[in-house]
Design a protein around this motif. Sequence first.
Motif, PDB file in Angstrom:
ATOM      1  N   TYR A  23      -1.200 -11.804  -0.884  1.00  0.00           N
ATOM      2  CA  TYR A  23      -0.299 -12.784  -0.268  1.00  0.00           C
ATOM      3  C   TYR A  23       1.121 -12.238  -0.183  1.00  0.00           C
ATOM      4  CZ  TYR A  23      -4.110 -16.105  -1.041  1.00  0.00           C
ATOM      5  OH  TYR A  23      -5.324 -16.741  -1.038  1.00  0.00           O
ATOM      6  N   CYS A  24       1.515 -11.482  -1.198  1.00  0.00           N
ATOM      7  CA  CYS A  24       2.837 -10.856  -1.182  1.00  0.00           C
ATOM      8  C   CYS A  24       2.962  -9.896  -0.008  1.00  0.00           C
ATOM      9  CB  CYS A  24       3.077 -10.136  -2.500  1.00  0.00           C
ATOM     10  SG  CYS A  24       4.642  -9.253  -2.597  1.00  0.00           S
ATOM     11  N   ALA A  25       1.910  -9.094   0.213  1.00  0.00           N
ATOM     12  CA  ALA A  25       1.928  -8.156   1.345  1.00  0.00           C
ATOM     13  C   ALA A  25       2.042  -8.909   2.668  1.00  0.00           C
ATOM     14  CB  ALA A  25       0.663  -7.305   1.321  1.00  0.00           C
ATOM     15  N   GLY A  63       5.540  -4.139   1.222  1.00  0.00           N
ATOM     16  CA  GLY A  63       4.259  -4.577   1.763  1.00  0.00           C
ATOM     17  C   GLY A  63       3.175  -3.538   1.551  1.00  0.00           C
ATOM     18  N   LEU A  64       3.504  -2.274   1.806  1.00  0.00           N
ATOM     19  CA  LEU A  64       2.542  -1.197   1.572  1.00  0.00           C
ATOM     20  C   LEU A  64       2.209  -1.071   0.085  1.00  0.00           C
ATOM     21  CD1 LEU A  64       3.953   1.543   3.986  1.00  0.00           C
ATOM     22  CD2 LEU A  64       1.754   0.364   4.193  1.00  0.00           C
ATOM     23  N   THR A  68      -1.601  -1.932  -1.351  1.00  0.00           N
ATOM     24  CA  THR A  68      -2.300  -0.813  -1.988  1.00  0.00           C
ATOM     25  C   THR A  68      -2.733  -1.178  -3.403  1.00  0.00           C
ATOM     26  OG1 THR A  68      -0.974   0.757  -0.705  1.00  0.00           O
ATOM     27  CG2 THR A  68      -2.157   1.627  -2.600  1.00  0.00           C
ATOM     28  N   LEU A  69      -1.824  -1.793  -4.180  1.00  0.00           N
ATOM     29  CA  LEU A  69      -2.195  -2.214  -5.531  1.00  0.00           C
ATOM     30  C   LEU A  69      -3.264  -3.309  -5.497  1.00  0.00           C
ATOM     31  CD1 LEU A  69       1.027  -2.366  -7.752  1.00  0.00           C
ATOM     32  CD2 LEU A  69      -0.808  -0.680  -7.763  1.00  0.00           C
ATOM     33  N   ALA A  70      -3.179  -4.204  -4.503  1.00  0.00           N
ATOM     34  CA  ALA A  70      -4.188  -5.261  -4.387  1.00  0.00           C
ATOM     35  C   ALA A  70      -5.568  -4.650  -4.181  1.00  0.00           C
ATOM     36  CB  ALA A  70      -3.843  -6.192  -3.225  1.00  0.00           C
ATOM     37  N   TRP A  71      -5.643  -3.619  -3.345  1.00  0.00           N
ATOM     38  CA  TRP A  71      -6.920  -2.935  -3.102  1.00  0.00           C
ATOM     39  C   TRP A  71      -7.382  -2.187  -4.350  1.00  0.00           C
ATOM     40  CZ3 TRP A  71      -7.392   2.521  -2.974  1.00  0.00           C
ATOM     41  CH2 TRP A  71      -8.691   2.973  -2.696  1.00  0.00           C
ATOM     42  N   MET A  72      -6.457  -1.478  -5.007  1.00  0.00           N
ATOM     43  CA  MET A  72      -6.829  -0.702  -6.193  1.00  0.00           C
ATOM     44  C   MET A  72      -7.388  -1.605  -7.290  1.00  0.00           C
ATOM     45  SD  MET A  72      -3.794   2.132  -6.558  1.00  0.00           S
ATOM     46  CE  MET A  72      -3.667   3.510  -5.407  1.00  0.00           C
ATOM     47  N   ILE A  73      -6.718  -2.733  -7.529  1.00  0.00           N
ATOM     48  CA  ILE A  73      -7.194  -3.654  -8.558  1.00  0.00           C
ATOM     49  C   ILE A  73      -8.553  -4.234  -8.158  1.00  0.00           C
ATOM     50  CG2 ILE A  73      -6.724  -5.885  -9.670  1.00  0.00           C
ATOM     51  CD1 ILE A  73      -3.748  -5.144  -9.602  1.00  0.00           C
ATOM     52  N   GLY A  74      -8.776  -4.420  -6.867  1.00  0.00           N
ATOM     53  CA  GLY A  74     -10.062  -4.913  -6.389  1.00  0.00           C
ATOM     54  C   GLY A  74     -11.205  -3.938  -6.596  1.00  0.00           C
ATOM     55  N   GLN A  75     -10.887  -2.666  -6.823  1.00  0.00           N
ATOM     56  CA  GLN A  75     -11.915  -1.654  -7.051  1.00  0.00           C
ATOM     57  C   GLN A  75     -12.344  -1.551  -8.505  1.00  0.00           C
ATOM     58  OE1 GLN A  75     -13.174   0.124  -4.242  1.00  0.00           O
ATOM     59  NE2 GLN A  75     -11.899  -1.493  -3.362  1.00  0.00           N
TER      60      GLN A  75
END
Length: 339
Positions: A23-25, A63-64, A68-75
């Motif tokens: 949401y922040c992104a 935003g980037l 990126t952190l949102a995706w990394m934590i999702g992994q």
Amino acid sequence: MGALLQRREFRKAAFSWHGPLSYCAAAMAVLTVVSAVGLVVDERTLLGQGVWLKPFKFAMSFGLYAITLAWMIGQTERWRRTLWWLGTVTVGGFVIPEISVITFQAARGVHSHYNFSTGLDETMFMVMGGAAYLGWLLTFGIGIFLVAQRRVDRAMAWAIPLGLVISLAGMSVGYLMTAPTPGQAQGLASGLELATIGAHSVGGPDGGAAMPVTGWETGSGDLRVAHFVGLHALQVLPLVAIGLRLLSRRFPVLAGTATRTALVIVAAFGYAGLTALVLWQAQRGQALVHPDALTLQAAAGLAGLVSAGAAVILAVSARRVPAAPSRAFAGSPAPAGSR
């Protein structure tokens, strides 16, 4: 049917991403658009640049960082709850305070960085400084937990922590900009109360001739170059790992996980070297677009080392790739079951 399954897999992966960071992104994307409009309709300037240029650049960068952190934590599969809280605190304690101050000061038409003109301006800069320190610590903490994850393949398992380490180094360059310049240090020693303490330029005053969009100085060194380059290793190195994995479907030489992992490590070495190179260039008071012979020689040496390392890895990997079976000669008997 295949396309439907792919869409379902994508939605499932997207929903596993860290929500507050996602949401922040999205909010940063909106702020980027608003700031771009501000650059067009608001004629006010600071040091020769539109007042909305800084919110525009920071919104894109944050935003980037957030997505990126949102995706990394999702992994992740281990310490997921701890990482979720670290990511949430990163949004509330780092991104929102810093971008809020930058946007607030831009709306006022004053500097957000190095501004000690009034008590309010000094407080705003102190808030940004505290948020930056907290952001560094949180990113470091997230990196520690991400290193031990096993869900991603080995190349990505190296790309993520190496990207985070270089990103932390890039973030650290920001602290160099807060140090008083020689002239400011002399004024402070004389007991003067200065309106500005710190600078991003080396060898010249802030606000000289600048590159479009980035605003980087073209007449002196600019520490923001290394800050930007290093910070975005967080995106670049995982993208390298993803790109190599996609290319492996077409090029057998990249099929081995060990080969892709070694190439990611070489890419990380090259990216870290690039970050150090542009920092060294800036500290010598030299603009990015006006490198001298020494800078060009260092850049050529770095490029040569990276190219040689990649070539050796690919050559070794090529020897391990099994040769494709040769076609049967005309007139040879057909395989059983083909008649």
